[in-house]
Design an enzyme around this catalytic site. Structure first.
Site, PDB file in Angstrom:
ATOM      1  N   SER A  45       0.853  -1.190   0.000  1.00 27.47           N
ATOM      2  CA  SER A  45       0.000   0.000   0.000  1.00 27.47           C
ATOM      3  C   SER A  45       0.886   1.236   0.000  1.00 27.47           C
ATOM      4  O   SER A  45       2.004   1.214   0.532  1.00 27.47           O
ATOM      5  CB  SER A  45      -0.901   0.009   1.238  1.00 27.47           C
ATOM      6  N   TYR A  77      -2.156  -0.950  10.173  1.00 26.78           N
ATOM      7  CA  TYR A  77      -2.319  -1.290   8.759  1.00 26.78           C
ATOM      8  C   TYR A  77      -1.071  -0.900   7.966  1.00 26.78           C
ATOM      9  O   TYR A  77      -0.517  -1.710   7.211  1.00 26.78           O
ATOM     10  CB  TYR A  77      -3.545  -0.587   8.193  1.00 26.78           C
TER      11      TYR A  77
END
Length: 317
Positions: free
Chosen positions: A187, A200
């Site tokens: 990401s 995350y």
């Protein structure tokens, strides 16, 4: 010229060379290379089967469909058997390839990998897409995340542990054949400031670092390992409903990302995201405090909108 003057000129020259090389590399990997060579990659040369984790929705489903369109048989691995069977049927009917489904929950224990290992025996898996991942309902401060004590181990197991474990299963046969492709979905939050996405972003950072070093180790053995660091994509996970120029639909993103295979060892997969990454990293370099505060404020706004819509309730101490 004095020694100090010479040293200063040398430093300026070095910086300019690095800037030039960086800009050229960016333009080639994100625009020129994919445009010239991206559509000519023969994915079937790696093997007859591709295995995709997190394959029933979003980016994972589109990787499965895109590789099936290119003639590969697909092993779909995800949590819900009914969804797996639906996607498998769609792929078989539309692309005339074979499929296999494996239903496992990546937040479970290590026993799931024994199940996967047993199911794939005899399959020549040339491509591994480590896509499975989980996020939180909304970004928030670490201590305000609901069910934090459960969320932390679940997210680490799903987003981080799954990648080396799946590589441990599939990489040996690639090593034996001296060819293979592993794509790990990380990401953009892994490489830019990501306040309110602490766990995350950290798990995605692991995915990116693991990919870079594994690529270094096995490139000489004919195995490509690519880290994909996307920005926003319109999927169920991001809760973005409509694709836009900056947040494309999953099929648009995946087709763009596949064109970077063999060209970029790590990529955002989509050139507007590359521009976003470049802007974020330069801002972090030039005005680090401002950049961190701005991203934190952005995440706070997303959090507050989710609370106002009634889809998120933070933990209250």
């Amino acid at each position: 010229m004095s020694c100090c003057g010479f040293f200063g000129c040398f430093c300026v020259f070095t910086v300019l060379v690095q800037l030039f090389c960086g800009v050229f590399r960016f333009i080639y990997q994100q625009i020129i290379g994919p445009a010239l060579y991206g559509s000519s990659v023969d994915f079937k040369k790696y093997g007859g089967w591709a295995l995709v984790t997190g394959a029933t929705d979003g980016i994972g489903k589109e990787y499965a469909r895109s590789l099936a369109k290119r003639g590969l048989n697909i092993i779909l691995v995800s949590r819900t058997l009914s969804k797996l069977e639906t996607v498998a049927k769609e792929i078989e009917e539309q692309f005339n390839v074979q499929t296999m489904v494996i239903d496992v929950n990546f937040t479970s224990g290590l026993e799931i990998y024994d199940k996967i290992k047993e199911k794939i025996k005899g399959k020549e898996i040339g491509i591994l897409i480590n896509n499975v991942g989980m996020g939180t309902v909304a970004p928030d401060y670490f201590l305000a995340v609901p069910d934090r004590d459960q969320m932390i181990p679940d997210m680490v197991k799903c987003n981080a542990l799954s990648i080396p474990m799946m590589c441990s299963i599939i990489l040996p046969q690639m090593f034996e054949r001296k060819r293979g492709l592993i794509i790990n979905i990380s990401s953009l939050s892994a490489i830019v400031p990501a306040g309110c996405l602490t766990v995350y972003a950290a798990t995605k950072s692991f995915a990116h670092k693991f990919s870079e070093d594994l690529a270094m180790e096995y490139k000489k053995h004919g195995i490509l390992v690519q880290s994909v660091v996307p920005g926003p994509v319109a999927t169920n996970m991001t809760r973005l409903k409509k694709g836009t120029w900056m947040a494309p639909k999953a099929d648009v993103f995946v087709e763009s990302a596949l064109k970077t295979v063999g060209i970029a060892p790590y990529t955002t997969g989509y050139y507007p995201h590359a521009i976003l990454q470049l802007a974020a990293q330069w801002s972090k370099f030039l005005v680090p405090t401002y950049m961190s505060n701005m991203t934190l404020k952005t995440m706070e706004n997303v959090r507050n909108r989710a609370i106002k819509k009634g889809i998120y309730t933070p933990f209250s101490q």
